[in-house]
Design a protein around this motif. Structure first.
Motif, short mmCIF file in Angstrom:
data_model
loop_
_atom_site.label_atom_id
_atom_site.label_comp_id
_atom_site.label_asym_id
_atom_site.label_seq_id
_atom_site.Cartn_x
_atom_site.Cartn_y
_atom_site.Cartn_z
N GLY A 28 47.38 37.55 35.73
CA GLY A 28 46.71 38.58 34.85
C GLY A 28 45.42 37.97 33.89
O GLY A 28 44.73 38.83 33.65
N TRP A 29 46.01 36.82 33.48
CA TRP A 29 44.86 36.46 32.45
C TRP A 29 43.48 36.15 33.11
O TRP A 29 42.55 36.10 32.42
N ALA A 30 43.67 35.64 34.44
CA ALA A 30 42.54 35.83 35.13
C ALA A 30 41.65 37.11 35.24
O ALA A 30 40.28 37.02 35.02
N GLY A 31 42.37 38.34 35.12
CA GLY A 31 41.68 39.39 35.10
C GLY A 31 41.05 39.72 33.67
O GLY A 31 39.82 40.40 33.52
N VAL A 32 41.67 39.10 32.69
CA VAL A 32 41.31 39.45 31.50
C VAL A 32 39.73 38.80 31.32
O VAL A 32 39.00 39.29 30.52
N LEU A 33 39.99 37.64 31.55
CA LEU A 33 38.70 36.55 31.29
C LEU A 33 37.57 37.16 32.31
O LEU A 33 36.34 37.27 31.75
N ALA A 34 37.90 37.61 33.54
CA ALA A 34 36.72 38.17 34.36
C ALA A 34 36.20 39.37 33.71
O ALA A 34 34.89 39.62 33.41
N GLY A 35 37.04 40.18 32.82
CA GLY A 35 36.59 41.33 32.29
C GLY A 35 35.70 40.89 31.00
O GLY A 35 34.50 41.69 30.62
N ILE A 36 36.12 39.87 30.26
CA ILE A 36 35.24 39.45 29.38
C ILE A 36 34.07 38.85 29.79
O ILE A 36 32.87 39.37 28.99
N TYR A 37 33.86 38.15 30.83
CA TYR A 37 32.67 37.57 31.33
C TYR A 37 31.85 38.69 31.57
O TYR A 37 30.62 38.72 31.25
N ALA A 38 32.34 39.79 32.25
CA ALA A 38 31.27 40.95 32.64
C ALA A 38 30.85 41.68 31.41
O ALA A 38 29.49 42.03 31.54
N LEU A 39 31.59 41.78 30.42
CA LEU A 39 31.27 42.49 29.24
C LEU A 39 30.05 41.69 28.62
O LEU A 39 28.94 42.18 28.14
N SER A 40 30.36 40.27 28.56
CA SER A 40 29.31 39.46 27.75
C SER A 40 28.22 39.51 28.69
O SER A 40 27.13 39.61 28.14
N GLY A 41 28.42 39.59 30.13
CA GLY A 41 27.04 39.49 30.71
C GLY A 41 26.14 40.68 30.73
O GLY A 41 24.98 40.64 30.79
N TYR A 178 22.91 55.49 33.86
CA TYR A 178 24.17 55.04 33.35
C TYR A 178 24.76 53.79 34.02
O TYR A 178 25.83 53.39 33.91
N GLY A 179 23.88 53.53 35.02
CA GLY A 179 24.62 52.19 35.92
C GLY A 179 25.00 51.14 35.13
O GLY A 179 26.17 50.47 35.56
N LEU A 180 24.48 50.54 34.12
CA LEU A 180 24.67 49.28 33.56
C LEU A 180 26.14 49.61 32.75
O LEU A 180 26.91 48.76 32.71
N ILE A 181 26.23 50.58 32.19
CA ILE A 181 27.16 51.17 31.43
C ILE A 181 28.51 51.31 32.36
O ILE A 181 29.55 50.61 31.79
N LEU A 182 28.32 51.91 33.33
CA LEU A 182 29.59 52.15 34.23
C LEU A 182 29.85 50.70 35.09
O LEU A 182 31.12 50.49 35.21
N TRP A 183 28.94 49.98 35.32
CA TRP A 183 29.07 48.40 35.68
C TRP A 183 30.28 47.86 34.83
O TRP A 183 30.73 47.10 35.06
N ALA A 184 29.53 47.90 33.53
CA ALA A 184 30.34 47.10 32.32
C ALA A 184 31.66 48.04 32.24
O ALA A 184 32.84 47.02 31.88
N VAL A 185 32.02 48.97 32.40
CA VAL A 185 33.39 49.69 32.30
C VAL A 185 34.15 49.29 33.63
O VAL A 185 35.34 48.92 33.29
N GLY A 186 33.24 49.24 34.76
CA GLY A 186 34.29 48.69 35.93
C GLY A 186 34.66 47.26 35.91
O GLY A 186 35.83 47.06 36.28
N PHE A 187 33.75 46.45 35.94
CA PHE A 187 33.71 44.98 35.83
C PHE A 187 34.50 44.53 34.49
O PHE A 187 35.16 43.27 34.64
N GLY A 188 34.31 45.21 33.44
CA GLY A 188 34.60 44.56 32.11
C GLY A 188 35.86 45.12 31.85
O GLY A 188 36.88 44.64 31.73
N ILE A 189 35.94 46.52 31.24
CA ILE A 189 37.04 47.12 30.58
C ILE A 189 38.21 47.34 31.55
O ILE A 189 39.26 47.10 31.42
N MET A 190 37.97 47.86 32.76
CA MET A 190 39.00 47.95 33.75
C MET A 190 39.65 46.61 34.08
O MET A 190 40.91 46.48 34.32
#
Length: 204
Positions: A28-41, A178-190
């Motif tokens: 699960g922590w791998a998913g959390v880190l992936a989301g943080i990486y995506a939001l940072s990116g 809104y592509g970049l925002i939705l990308w951040a939602v999908g890869f980051g927040i989700m």
């Protein structure tokens, strides 16, 4: 007493069957880190590289500025995500006394590889044709398909995340601005939400 023993034996058999047919070392922590990486990116791409396509097609002279830097950034994020997933999943597998690389994990990777590789090739074609506005939607859609396929070999919750990613991709293909925002939602927040859910449901 015997009835309790039977129940315990059935539970153990069920657990053994599940371990042999499902990849349960996903962290699960791998998913959390992936989301943080995506939001940072996404933040770096938008704030530092000023990357935010607002239309589908661009003629080559008018491609969004710093596109090559965004591609390199995406590769770095992907590398960090995969590295974290392997490291944390390996630690979890060792704690469970299991091998990370087994027939089930092989099936898992193969099921994800088909949509990910085909999607990656298609995205390279989109870039070469100047269809930059479709990159975010297509990455979400093909990644969602990969997650949905992977749900057969690991936690079923992954299928739900896959469907959400696909839905966000379809929406962002219509609302390209809104592509970049939705990308951040999908890869980051989700990813963060799913990672926390996975941890509390299966790991804690």
């Amino acid at each position: 007493m015997k009835e309790k023993d039977y129940i315990r034996d059935i539970a153990e058999i069920h657990s053994m069957m599940e371990r042999s047919s499902k990849f349960l070392s996903l962290s699960g922590w791998a998913g959390v880190l992936a989301g943080i990486y995506a939001l940072s990116g996404a933040y770096i791409a938008y704030m530092l590289f000023h990357f935010n396509p607002v239309q589908i097609a661009y003629s080559n002279p008018e491609l969004p500025a710093n596109l090559s830097k965004v591609v390199i950034l995406a590769i770095i994020i992907l590398t960090l995500t995969i590295g974290s997933a392997i490291l944390l999943s390996s630690k979890k597998a060792n704690k469970r006394g299991e091998n990370l690389w087994n027939p089930t994990s092989k099936h898992l990777l193969i099921s994800m590889a088909v949509p990910l590789i085909s999607g990656g090739i298609l995205i390279l074609i989109l870039i070469s044709q100047g269809l930059i506005g479709l990159i975010a939607p297509f990455t979400l859609i093909f990644y969602g398909l990969a997650l949905y396929n992977a749900g057969r070999y690991t936690y079923g919750d992954l299928k739900i995340l896959g469907l959400i990613e696909i839905g966000l991709g379809v929406i962002s293909s219509y609302y390209v601005e809104y592509g970049l925002i939705l990308w951040a939602v999908g890869f980051g927040i989700m990813h963060i939400i799913y990672g926390i859910h996975l941890y509390y449901k299966y790991e804690k």
